[in-house]
Scaffold this motif. Structure first.
Motif, PDB file in Angstrom:
ATOM      1  N   ILE A 103     -70.727   3.985-137.749  1.00 41.85           N
ATOM      2  CA  ILE A 103     -72.191   3.990-137.683  1.00 41.85           C
ATOM      3  C   ILE A 103     -72.617   2.861-136.761  1.00 41.85           C
ATOM      4  O   ILE A 103     -72.338   1.684-137.038  1.00 41.85           O
ATOM      5  CB  ILE A 103     -72.809   3.821-139.077  1.00 41.85           C
ATOM      6  N   ILE A 104     -73.293   3.197-135.670  1.00 42.52           N
ATOM      7  CA  ILE A 104     -73.630   2.218-134.631  1.00 42.52           C
ATOM      8  C   ILE A 104     -75.121   2.304-134.342  1.00 42.52           C
ATOM      9  O   ILE A 104     -75.665   3.389-134.143  1.00 42.52           O
ATOM     10  CB  ILE A 104     -72.827   2.492-133.345  1.00 42.52           C
ATOM     11  N   GLY A 105     -75.776   1.142-134.315  1.00 45.13           N
ATOM     12  CA  GLY A 105     -77.206   1.170-134.054  1.00 45.13           C
ATOM     13  C   GLY A 105     -77.797  -0.209-133.841  1.00 45.13           C
ATOM     14  O   GLY A 105     -77.131  -1.127-133.354  1.00 45.13           O
ATOM     15  N   LEU A 106     -79.051  -0.374-134.268  1.00 44.66           N
ATOM     16  CA  LEU A 106     -79.816  -1.605-134.071  1.00 44.66           C
ATOM     17  C   LEU A 106     -80.037  -2.288-135.407  1.00 44.66           C
ATOM     18  O   LEU A 106     -80.445  -1.653-136.384  1.00 44.66           O
ATOM     19  CB  LEU A 106     -81.167  -1.285-133.424  1.00 44.66           C
ATOM     20  N   ARG A 107     -79.768  -3.599-135.445  1.00 42.82           N
ATOM     21  CA  ARG A 107     -80.052  -4.414-136.626  1.00 42.82           C
ATOM     22  C   ARG A 107     -81.210  -5.357-136.311  1.00 42.82           C
ATOM     23  O   ARG A 107     -81.220  -6.026-135.278  1.00 42.82           O
ATOM     24  CB  ARG A 107     -78.820  -5.219-137.037  1.00 42.82           C
ATOM     25  N   ARG A 108     -82.177  -5.395-137.211  1.00 47.42           N
ATOM     26  CA  ARG A 108     -83.323  -6.282-137.055  1.00 47.42           C
ATOM     27  C   ARG A 108     -83.457  -7.124-138.313  1.00 47.42           C
ATOM     28  O   ARG A 108     -83.616  -6.596-139.420  1.00 47.42           O
ATOM     29  CB  ARG A 108     -84.597  -5.461-136.836  1.00 47.42           C
ATOM     30  N   GLY A 109     -83.361  -8.465-138.178  1.00 48.23           N
ATOM     31  CA  GLY A 109     -83.480  -9.311-139.350  1.00 48.23           C
ATOM     32  C   GLY A 109     -83.035 -10.732-139.088  1.00 48.23           C
ATOM     33  O   GLY A 109     -83.030 -11.217-137.950  1.00 48.23           O
ATOM     34  N   TRP A 110     -82.643 -11.416-140.177  1.00 47.35           N
ATOM     35  CA  TRP A 110     -82.272 -12.824-140.114  1.00 47.35           C
ATOM     36  C   TRP A 110     -80.783 -12.969-140.395  1.00 47.35           C
ATOM     37  O   TRP A 110     -80.209 -12.258-141.209  1.00 47.35           O
ATOM     38  CB  TRP A 110     -83.029 -13.622-141.158  1.00 47.35           C
ATOM     39  N   LEU A 111     -80.161 -13.925-139.730  1.00 47.62           N
ATOM     40  CA  LEU A 111     -78.767 -14.272-139.962  1.00 47.62           C
ATOM     41  C   LEU A 111     -78.643 -15.786-139.939  1.00 47.62           C
ATOM     42  O   LEU A 111     -78.860 -16.414-138.887  1.00 47.62           O
ATOM     43  CB  LEU A 111     -77.854 -13.641-138.897  1.00 47.62           C
ATOM     44  N   LEU A 112     -78.345 -16.382-141.084  1.00 49.88           N
ATOM     45  CA  LEU A 112     -78.241 -17.826-141.277  1.00 49.88           C
ATOM     46  C   LEU A 112     -79.609 -18.505-141.181  1.00 49.88           C
ATOM     47  O   LEU A 112     -80.097 -19.085-142.143  1.00 49.88           O
ATOM     48  CB  LEU A 112     -77.258 -18.455-140.270  1.00 49.88           C
TER      49      LEU A 112
END
Length: 353
Positions: free
Chosen positions: A280-289
């Protein structure tokens, strides 16, 4: 008026109880269609939809002859997290949750399945366990899955240390909270010959081996929260997370294309061995660390599952293995989160009408 109503209710009661099969006769599709133009239109629409969305080549896939099935399902799983930090001291860390078990009843009506799994591991000394809810829809053309998971399972750190000097450990870690939810919708290209429902929902029977590519869309959210302040000081200071107060957090919404292939191997009458692999490949939108900075990045996920199913008359039994992997990364680290589960089911098929 009351007398007439009473007479009608009494007549209906007698009709339902006087003769075997009265329920089936009253609720048969032909009987409902005979009630008038609108009921007939509804039944005709239903029959068209059933033929269009749920028809197979009977050489490969057959129905069970029953609209309903109920099954007792048990599910045992572990979560695995691998951290790779690319800053001094280049620490590697592996943790795995204590295996836990849930159990629940699932009811399927034709293409629709709904059920609830509850914690049973804690009653046998297994401690806390995760709860999950899910909804599944399977027909010949496509499948849809919806799910929610809330997980605070105790975890053990099995290895930690700088690259090239990793040590085996057994350190309990309770500072974890994970939530996930999602929706998948995907189409089967060889839908006349291949049935995912036969392998993983037990609502069809694969009678001749076949496979199919499939493609669709996935939409899901993940919330991972690790409080590494609960670790022993000598372990905590090996993690280059001081500027984040030794918290590792990621919260994201993902929009992706799902591609995959499934194959059902009928190796003996009544037996089916199945595999399904889906990147599954796509776009991630959010926070990391850094929860002050929302970013977009490539979303990478993978789902693999395999099953073995046995059908005998109205009864069926099956076992399903699943492995799901999610990849999180930036220039300073990589984290691979995995869920491994093993499910067993025993069920019975029946009709109410």
């Amino acid at each position: 008026m009351k007398k007439i109503l009473y007479t009608l209710l009494l007549s209906l009661s007698v009709a339902l109880t006087a003769a075997p099969g009265a329920h089936a006769e009253l609720l048969s599709l032909d009987t409902i269609a005979s009630w008038g133009k609108f009921p007939k239109f509804c039944i005709d629409t239903y029959r068209w939809g059933d033929k269009f969305f749920n028809s197979y080549d009977s050489t490969y896939v057959v129905g069970t002859g029953k609209r309903f099935n109920i099954k007792l399902r048990t599910d045992s799983w572990s979560d695995v997290f691998n951290f790779y930090f690319d800053e001094e001291p280049y620490t590697r860390m592996n943790m795995m949750s204590t295996p836990t078990t849930s159990a629940g009843f699932w009811l399927t009506y034709m293409a629709v399945s709904v059920g609830y799994d509850m914690n049973v591991g804690k009653y046998f000394g297994g401690g806390e366990a995760r709860r999950r809810w899910s909804f599944q829809f399977n027909c010949s053309l496509f499948a849809a899955d919806a799910y929610f998971s809330n997980n605070d399972v105790a975890t053990n750190i099995h290895s930690v240390g700088p690259r090239g000097a990793i040590e085996k450990t057994d350190i309990p870690f309770d500072g974890i909270h994970n939530e996930s939810w999602g929706l998948d919708l995907y189409y089967f290209f060889n839908h006349k010959h291949y049935s995912q429902a036969a392998a993983f929902a037990f609502s069809k029977v694969q009678v001749k081996s076949s496979g199919s590519f499939y493609a669709g869309l996935s939409f899901w959210g993940l919330d991972y929260d690790f409080n590494f302040n609960l670790l022993p000081e000598d372990i905590k200071t090996q993690l280059p997370l001081e500027k984040y107060d030794y918290y590792y957090r990621t919260r994201s919404t993902n929009y992706a294309l799902r591609l995959g292939y499934g194959y059902n191997w009928v190796f003996h009458k009544g037996w089916t061995l199945a595999v399904s692999e889906s990147p599954i490949i796509g776009l991630r939108r959010g926070w990391l660390l850094d929860l002050e900075s929302k970013k977009s990045s490539l979303s990478l996920y993978n789902r693999f599952k395999a099953s073995i199913v046995y059908n005998r008359g109205k009864w069926f039994a099956g076992a399903i293995f699943r492995m799901e992997n999610a990849l999180f990364y930036d220039k300073s680290h990589t984290m691979l989160g995995s869920t491994v589960s093993f499910e067993t089911s025993l069920g019975y098929r029946f009709n109410l009408w």
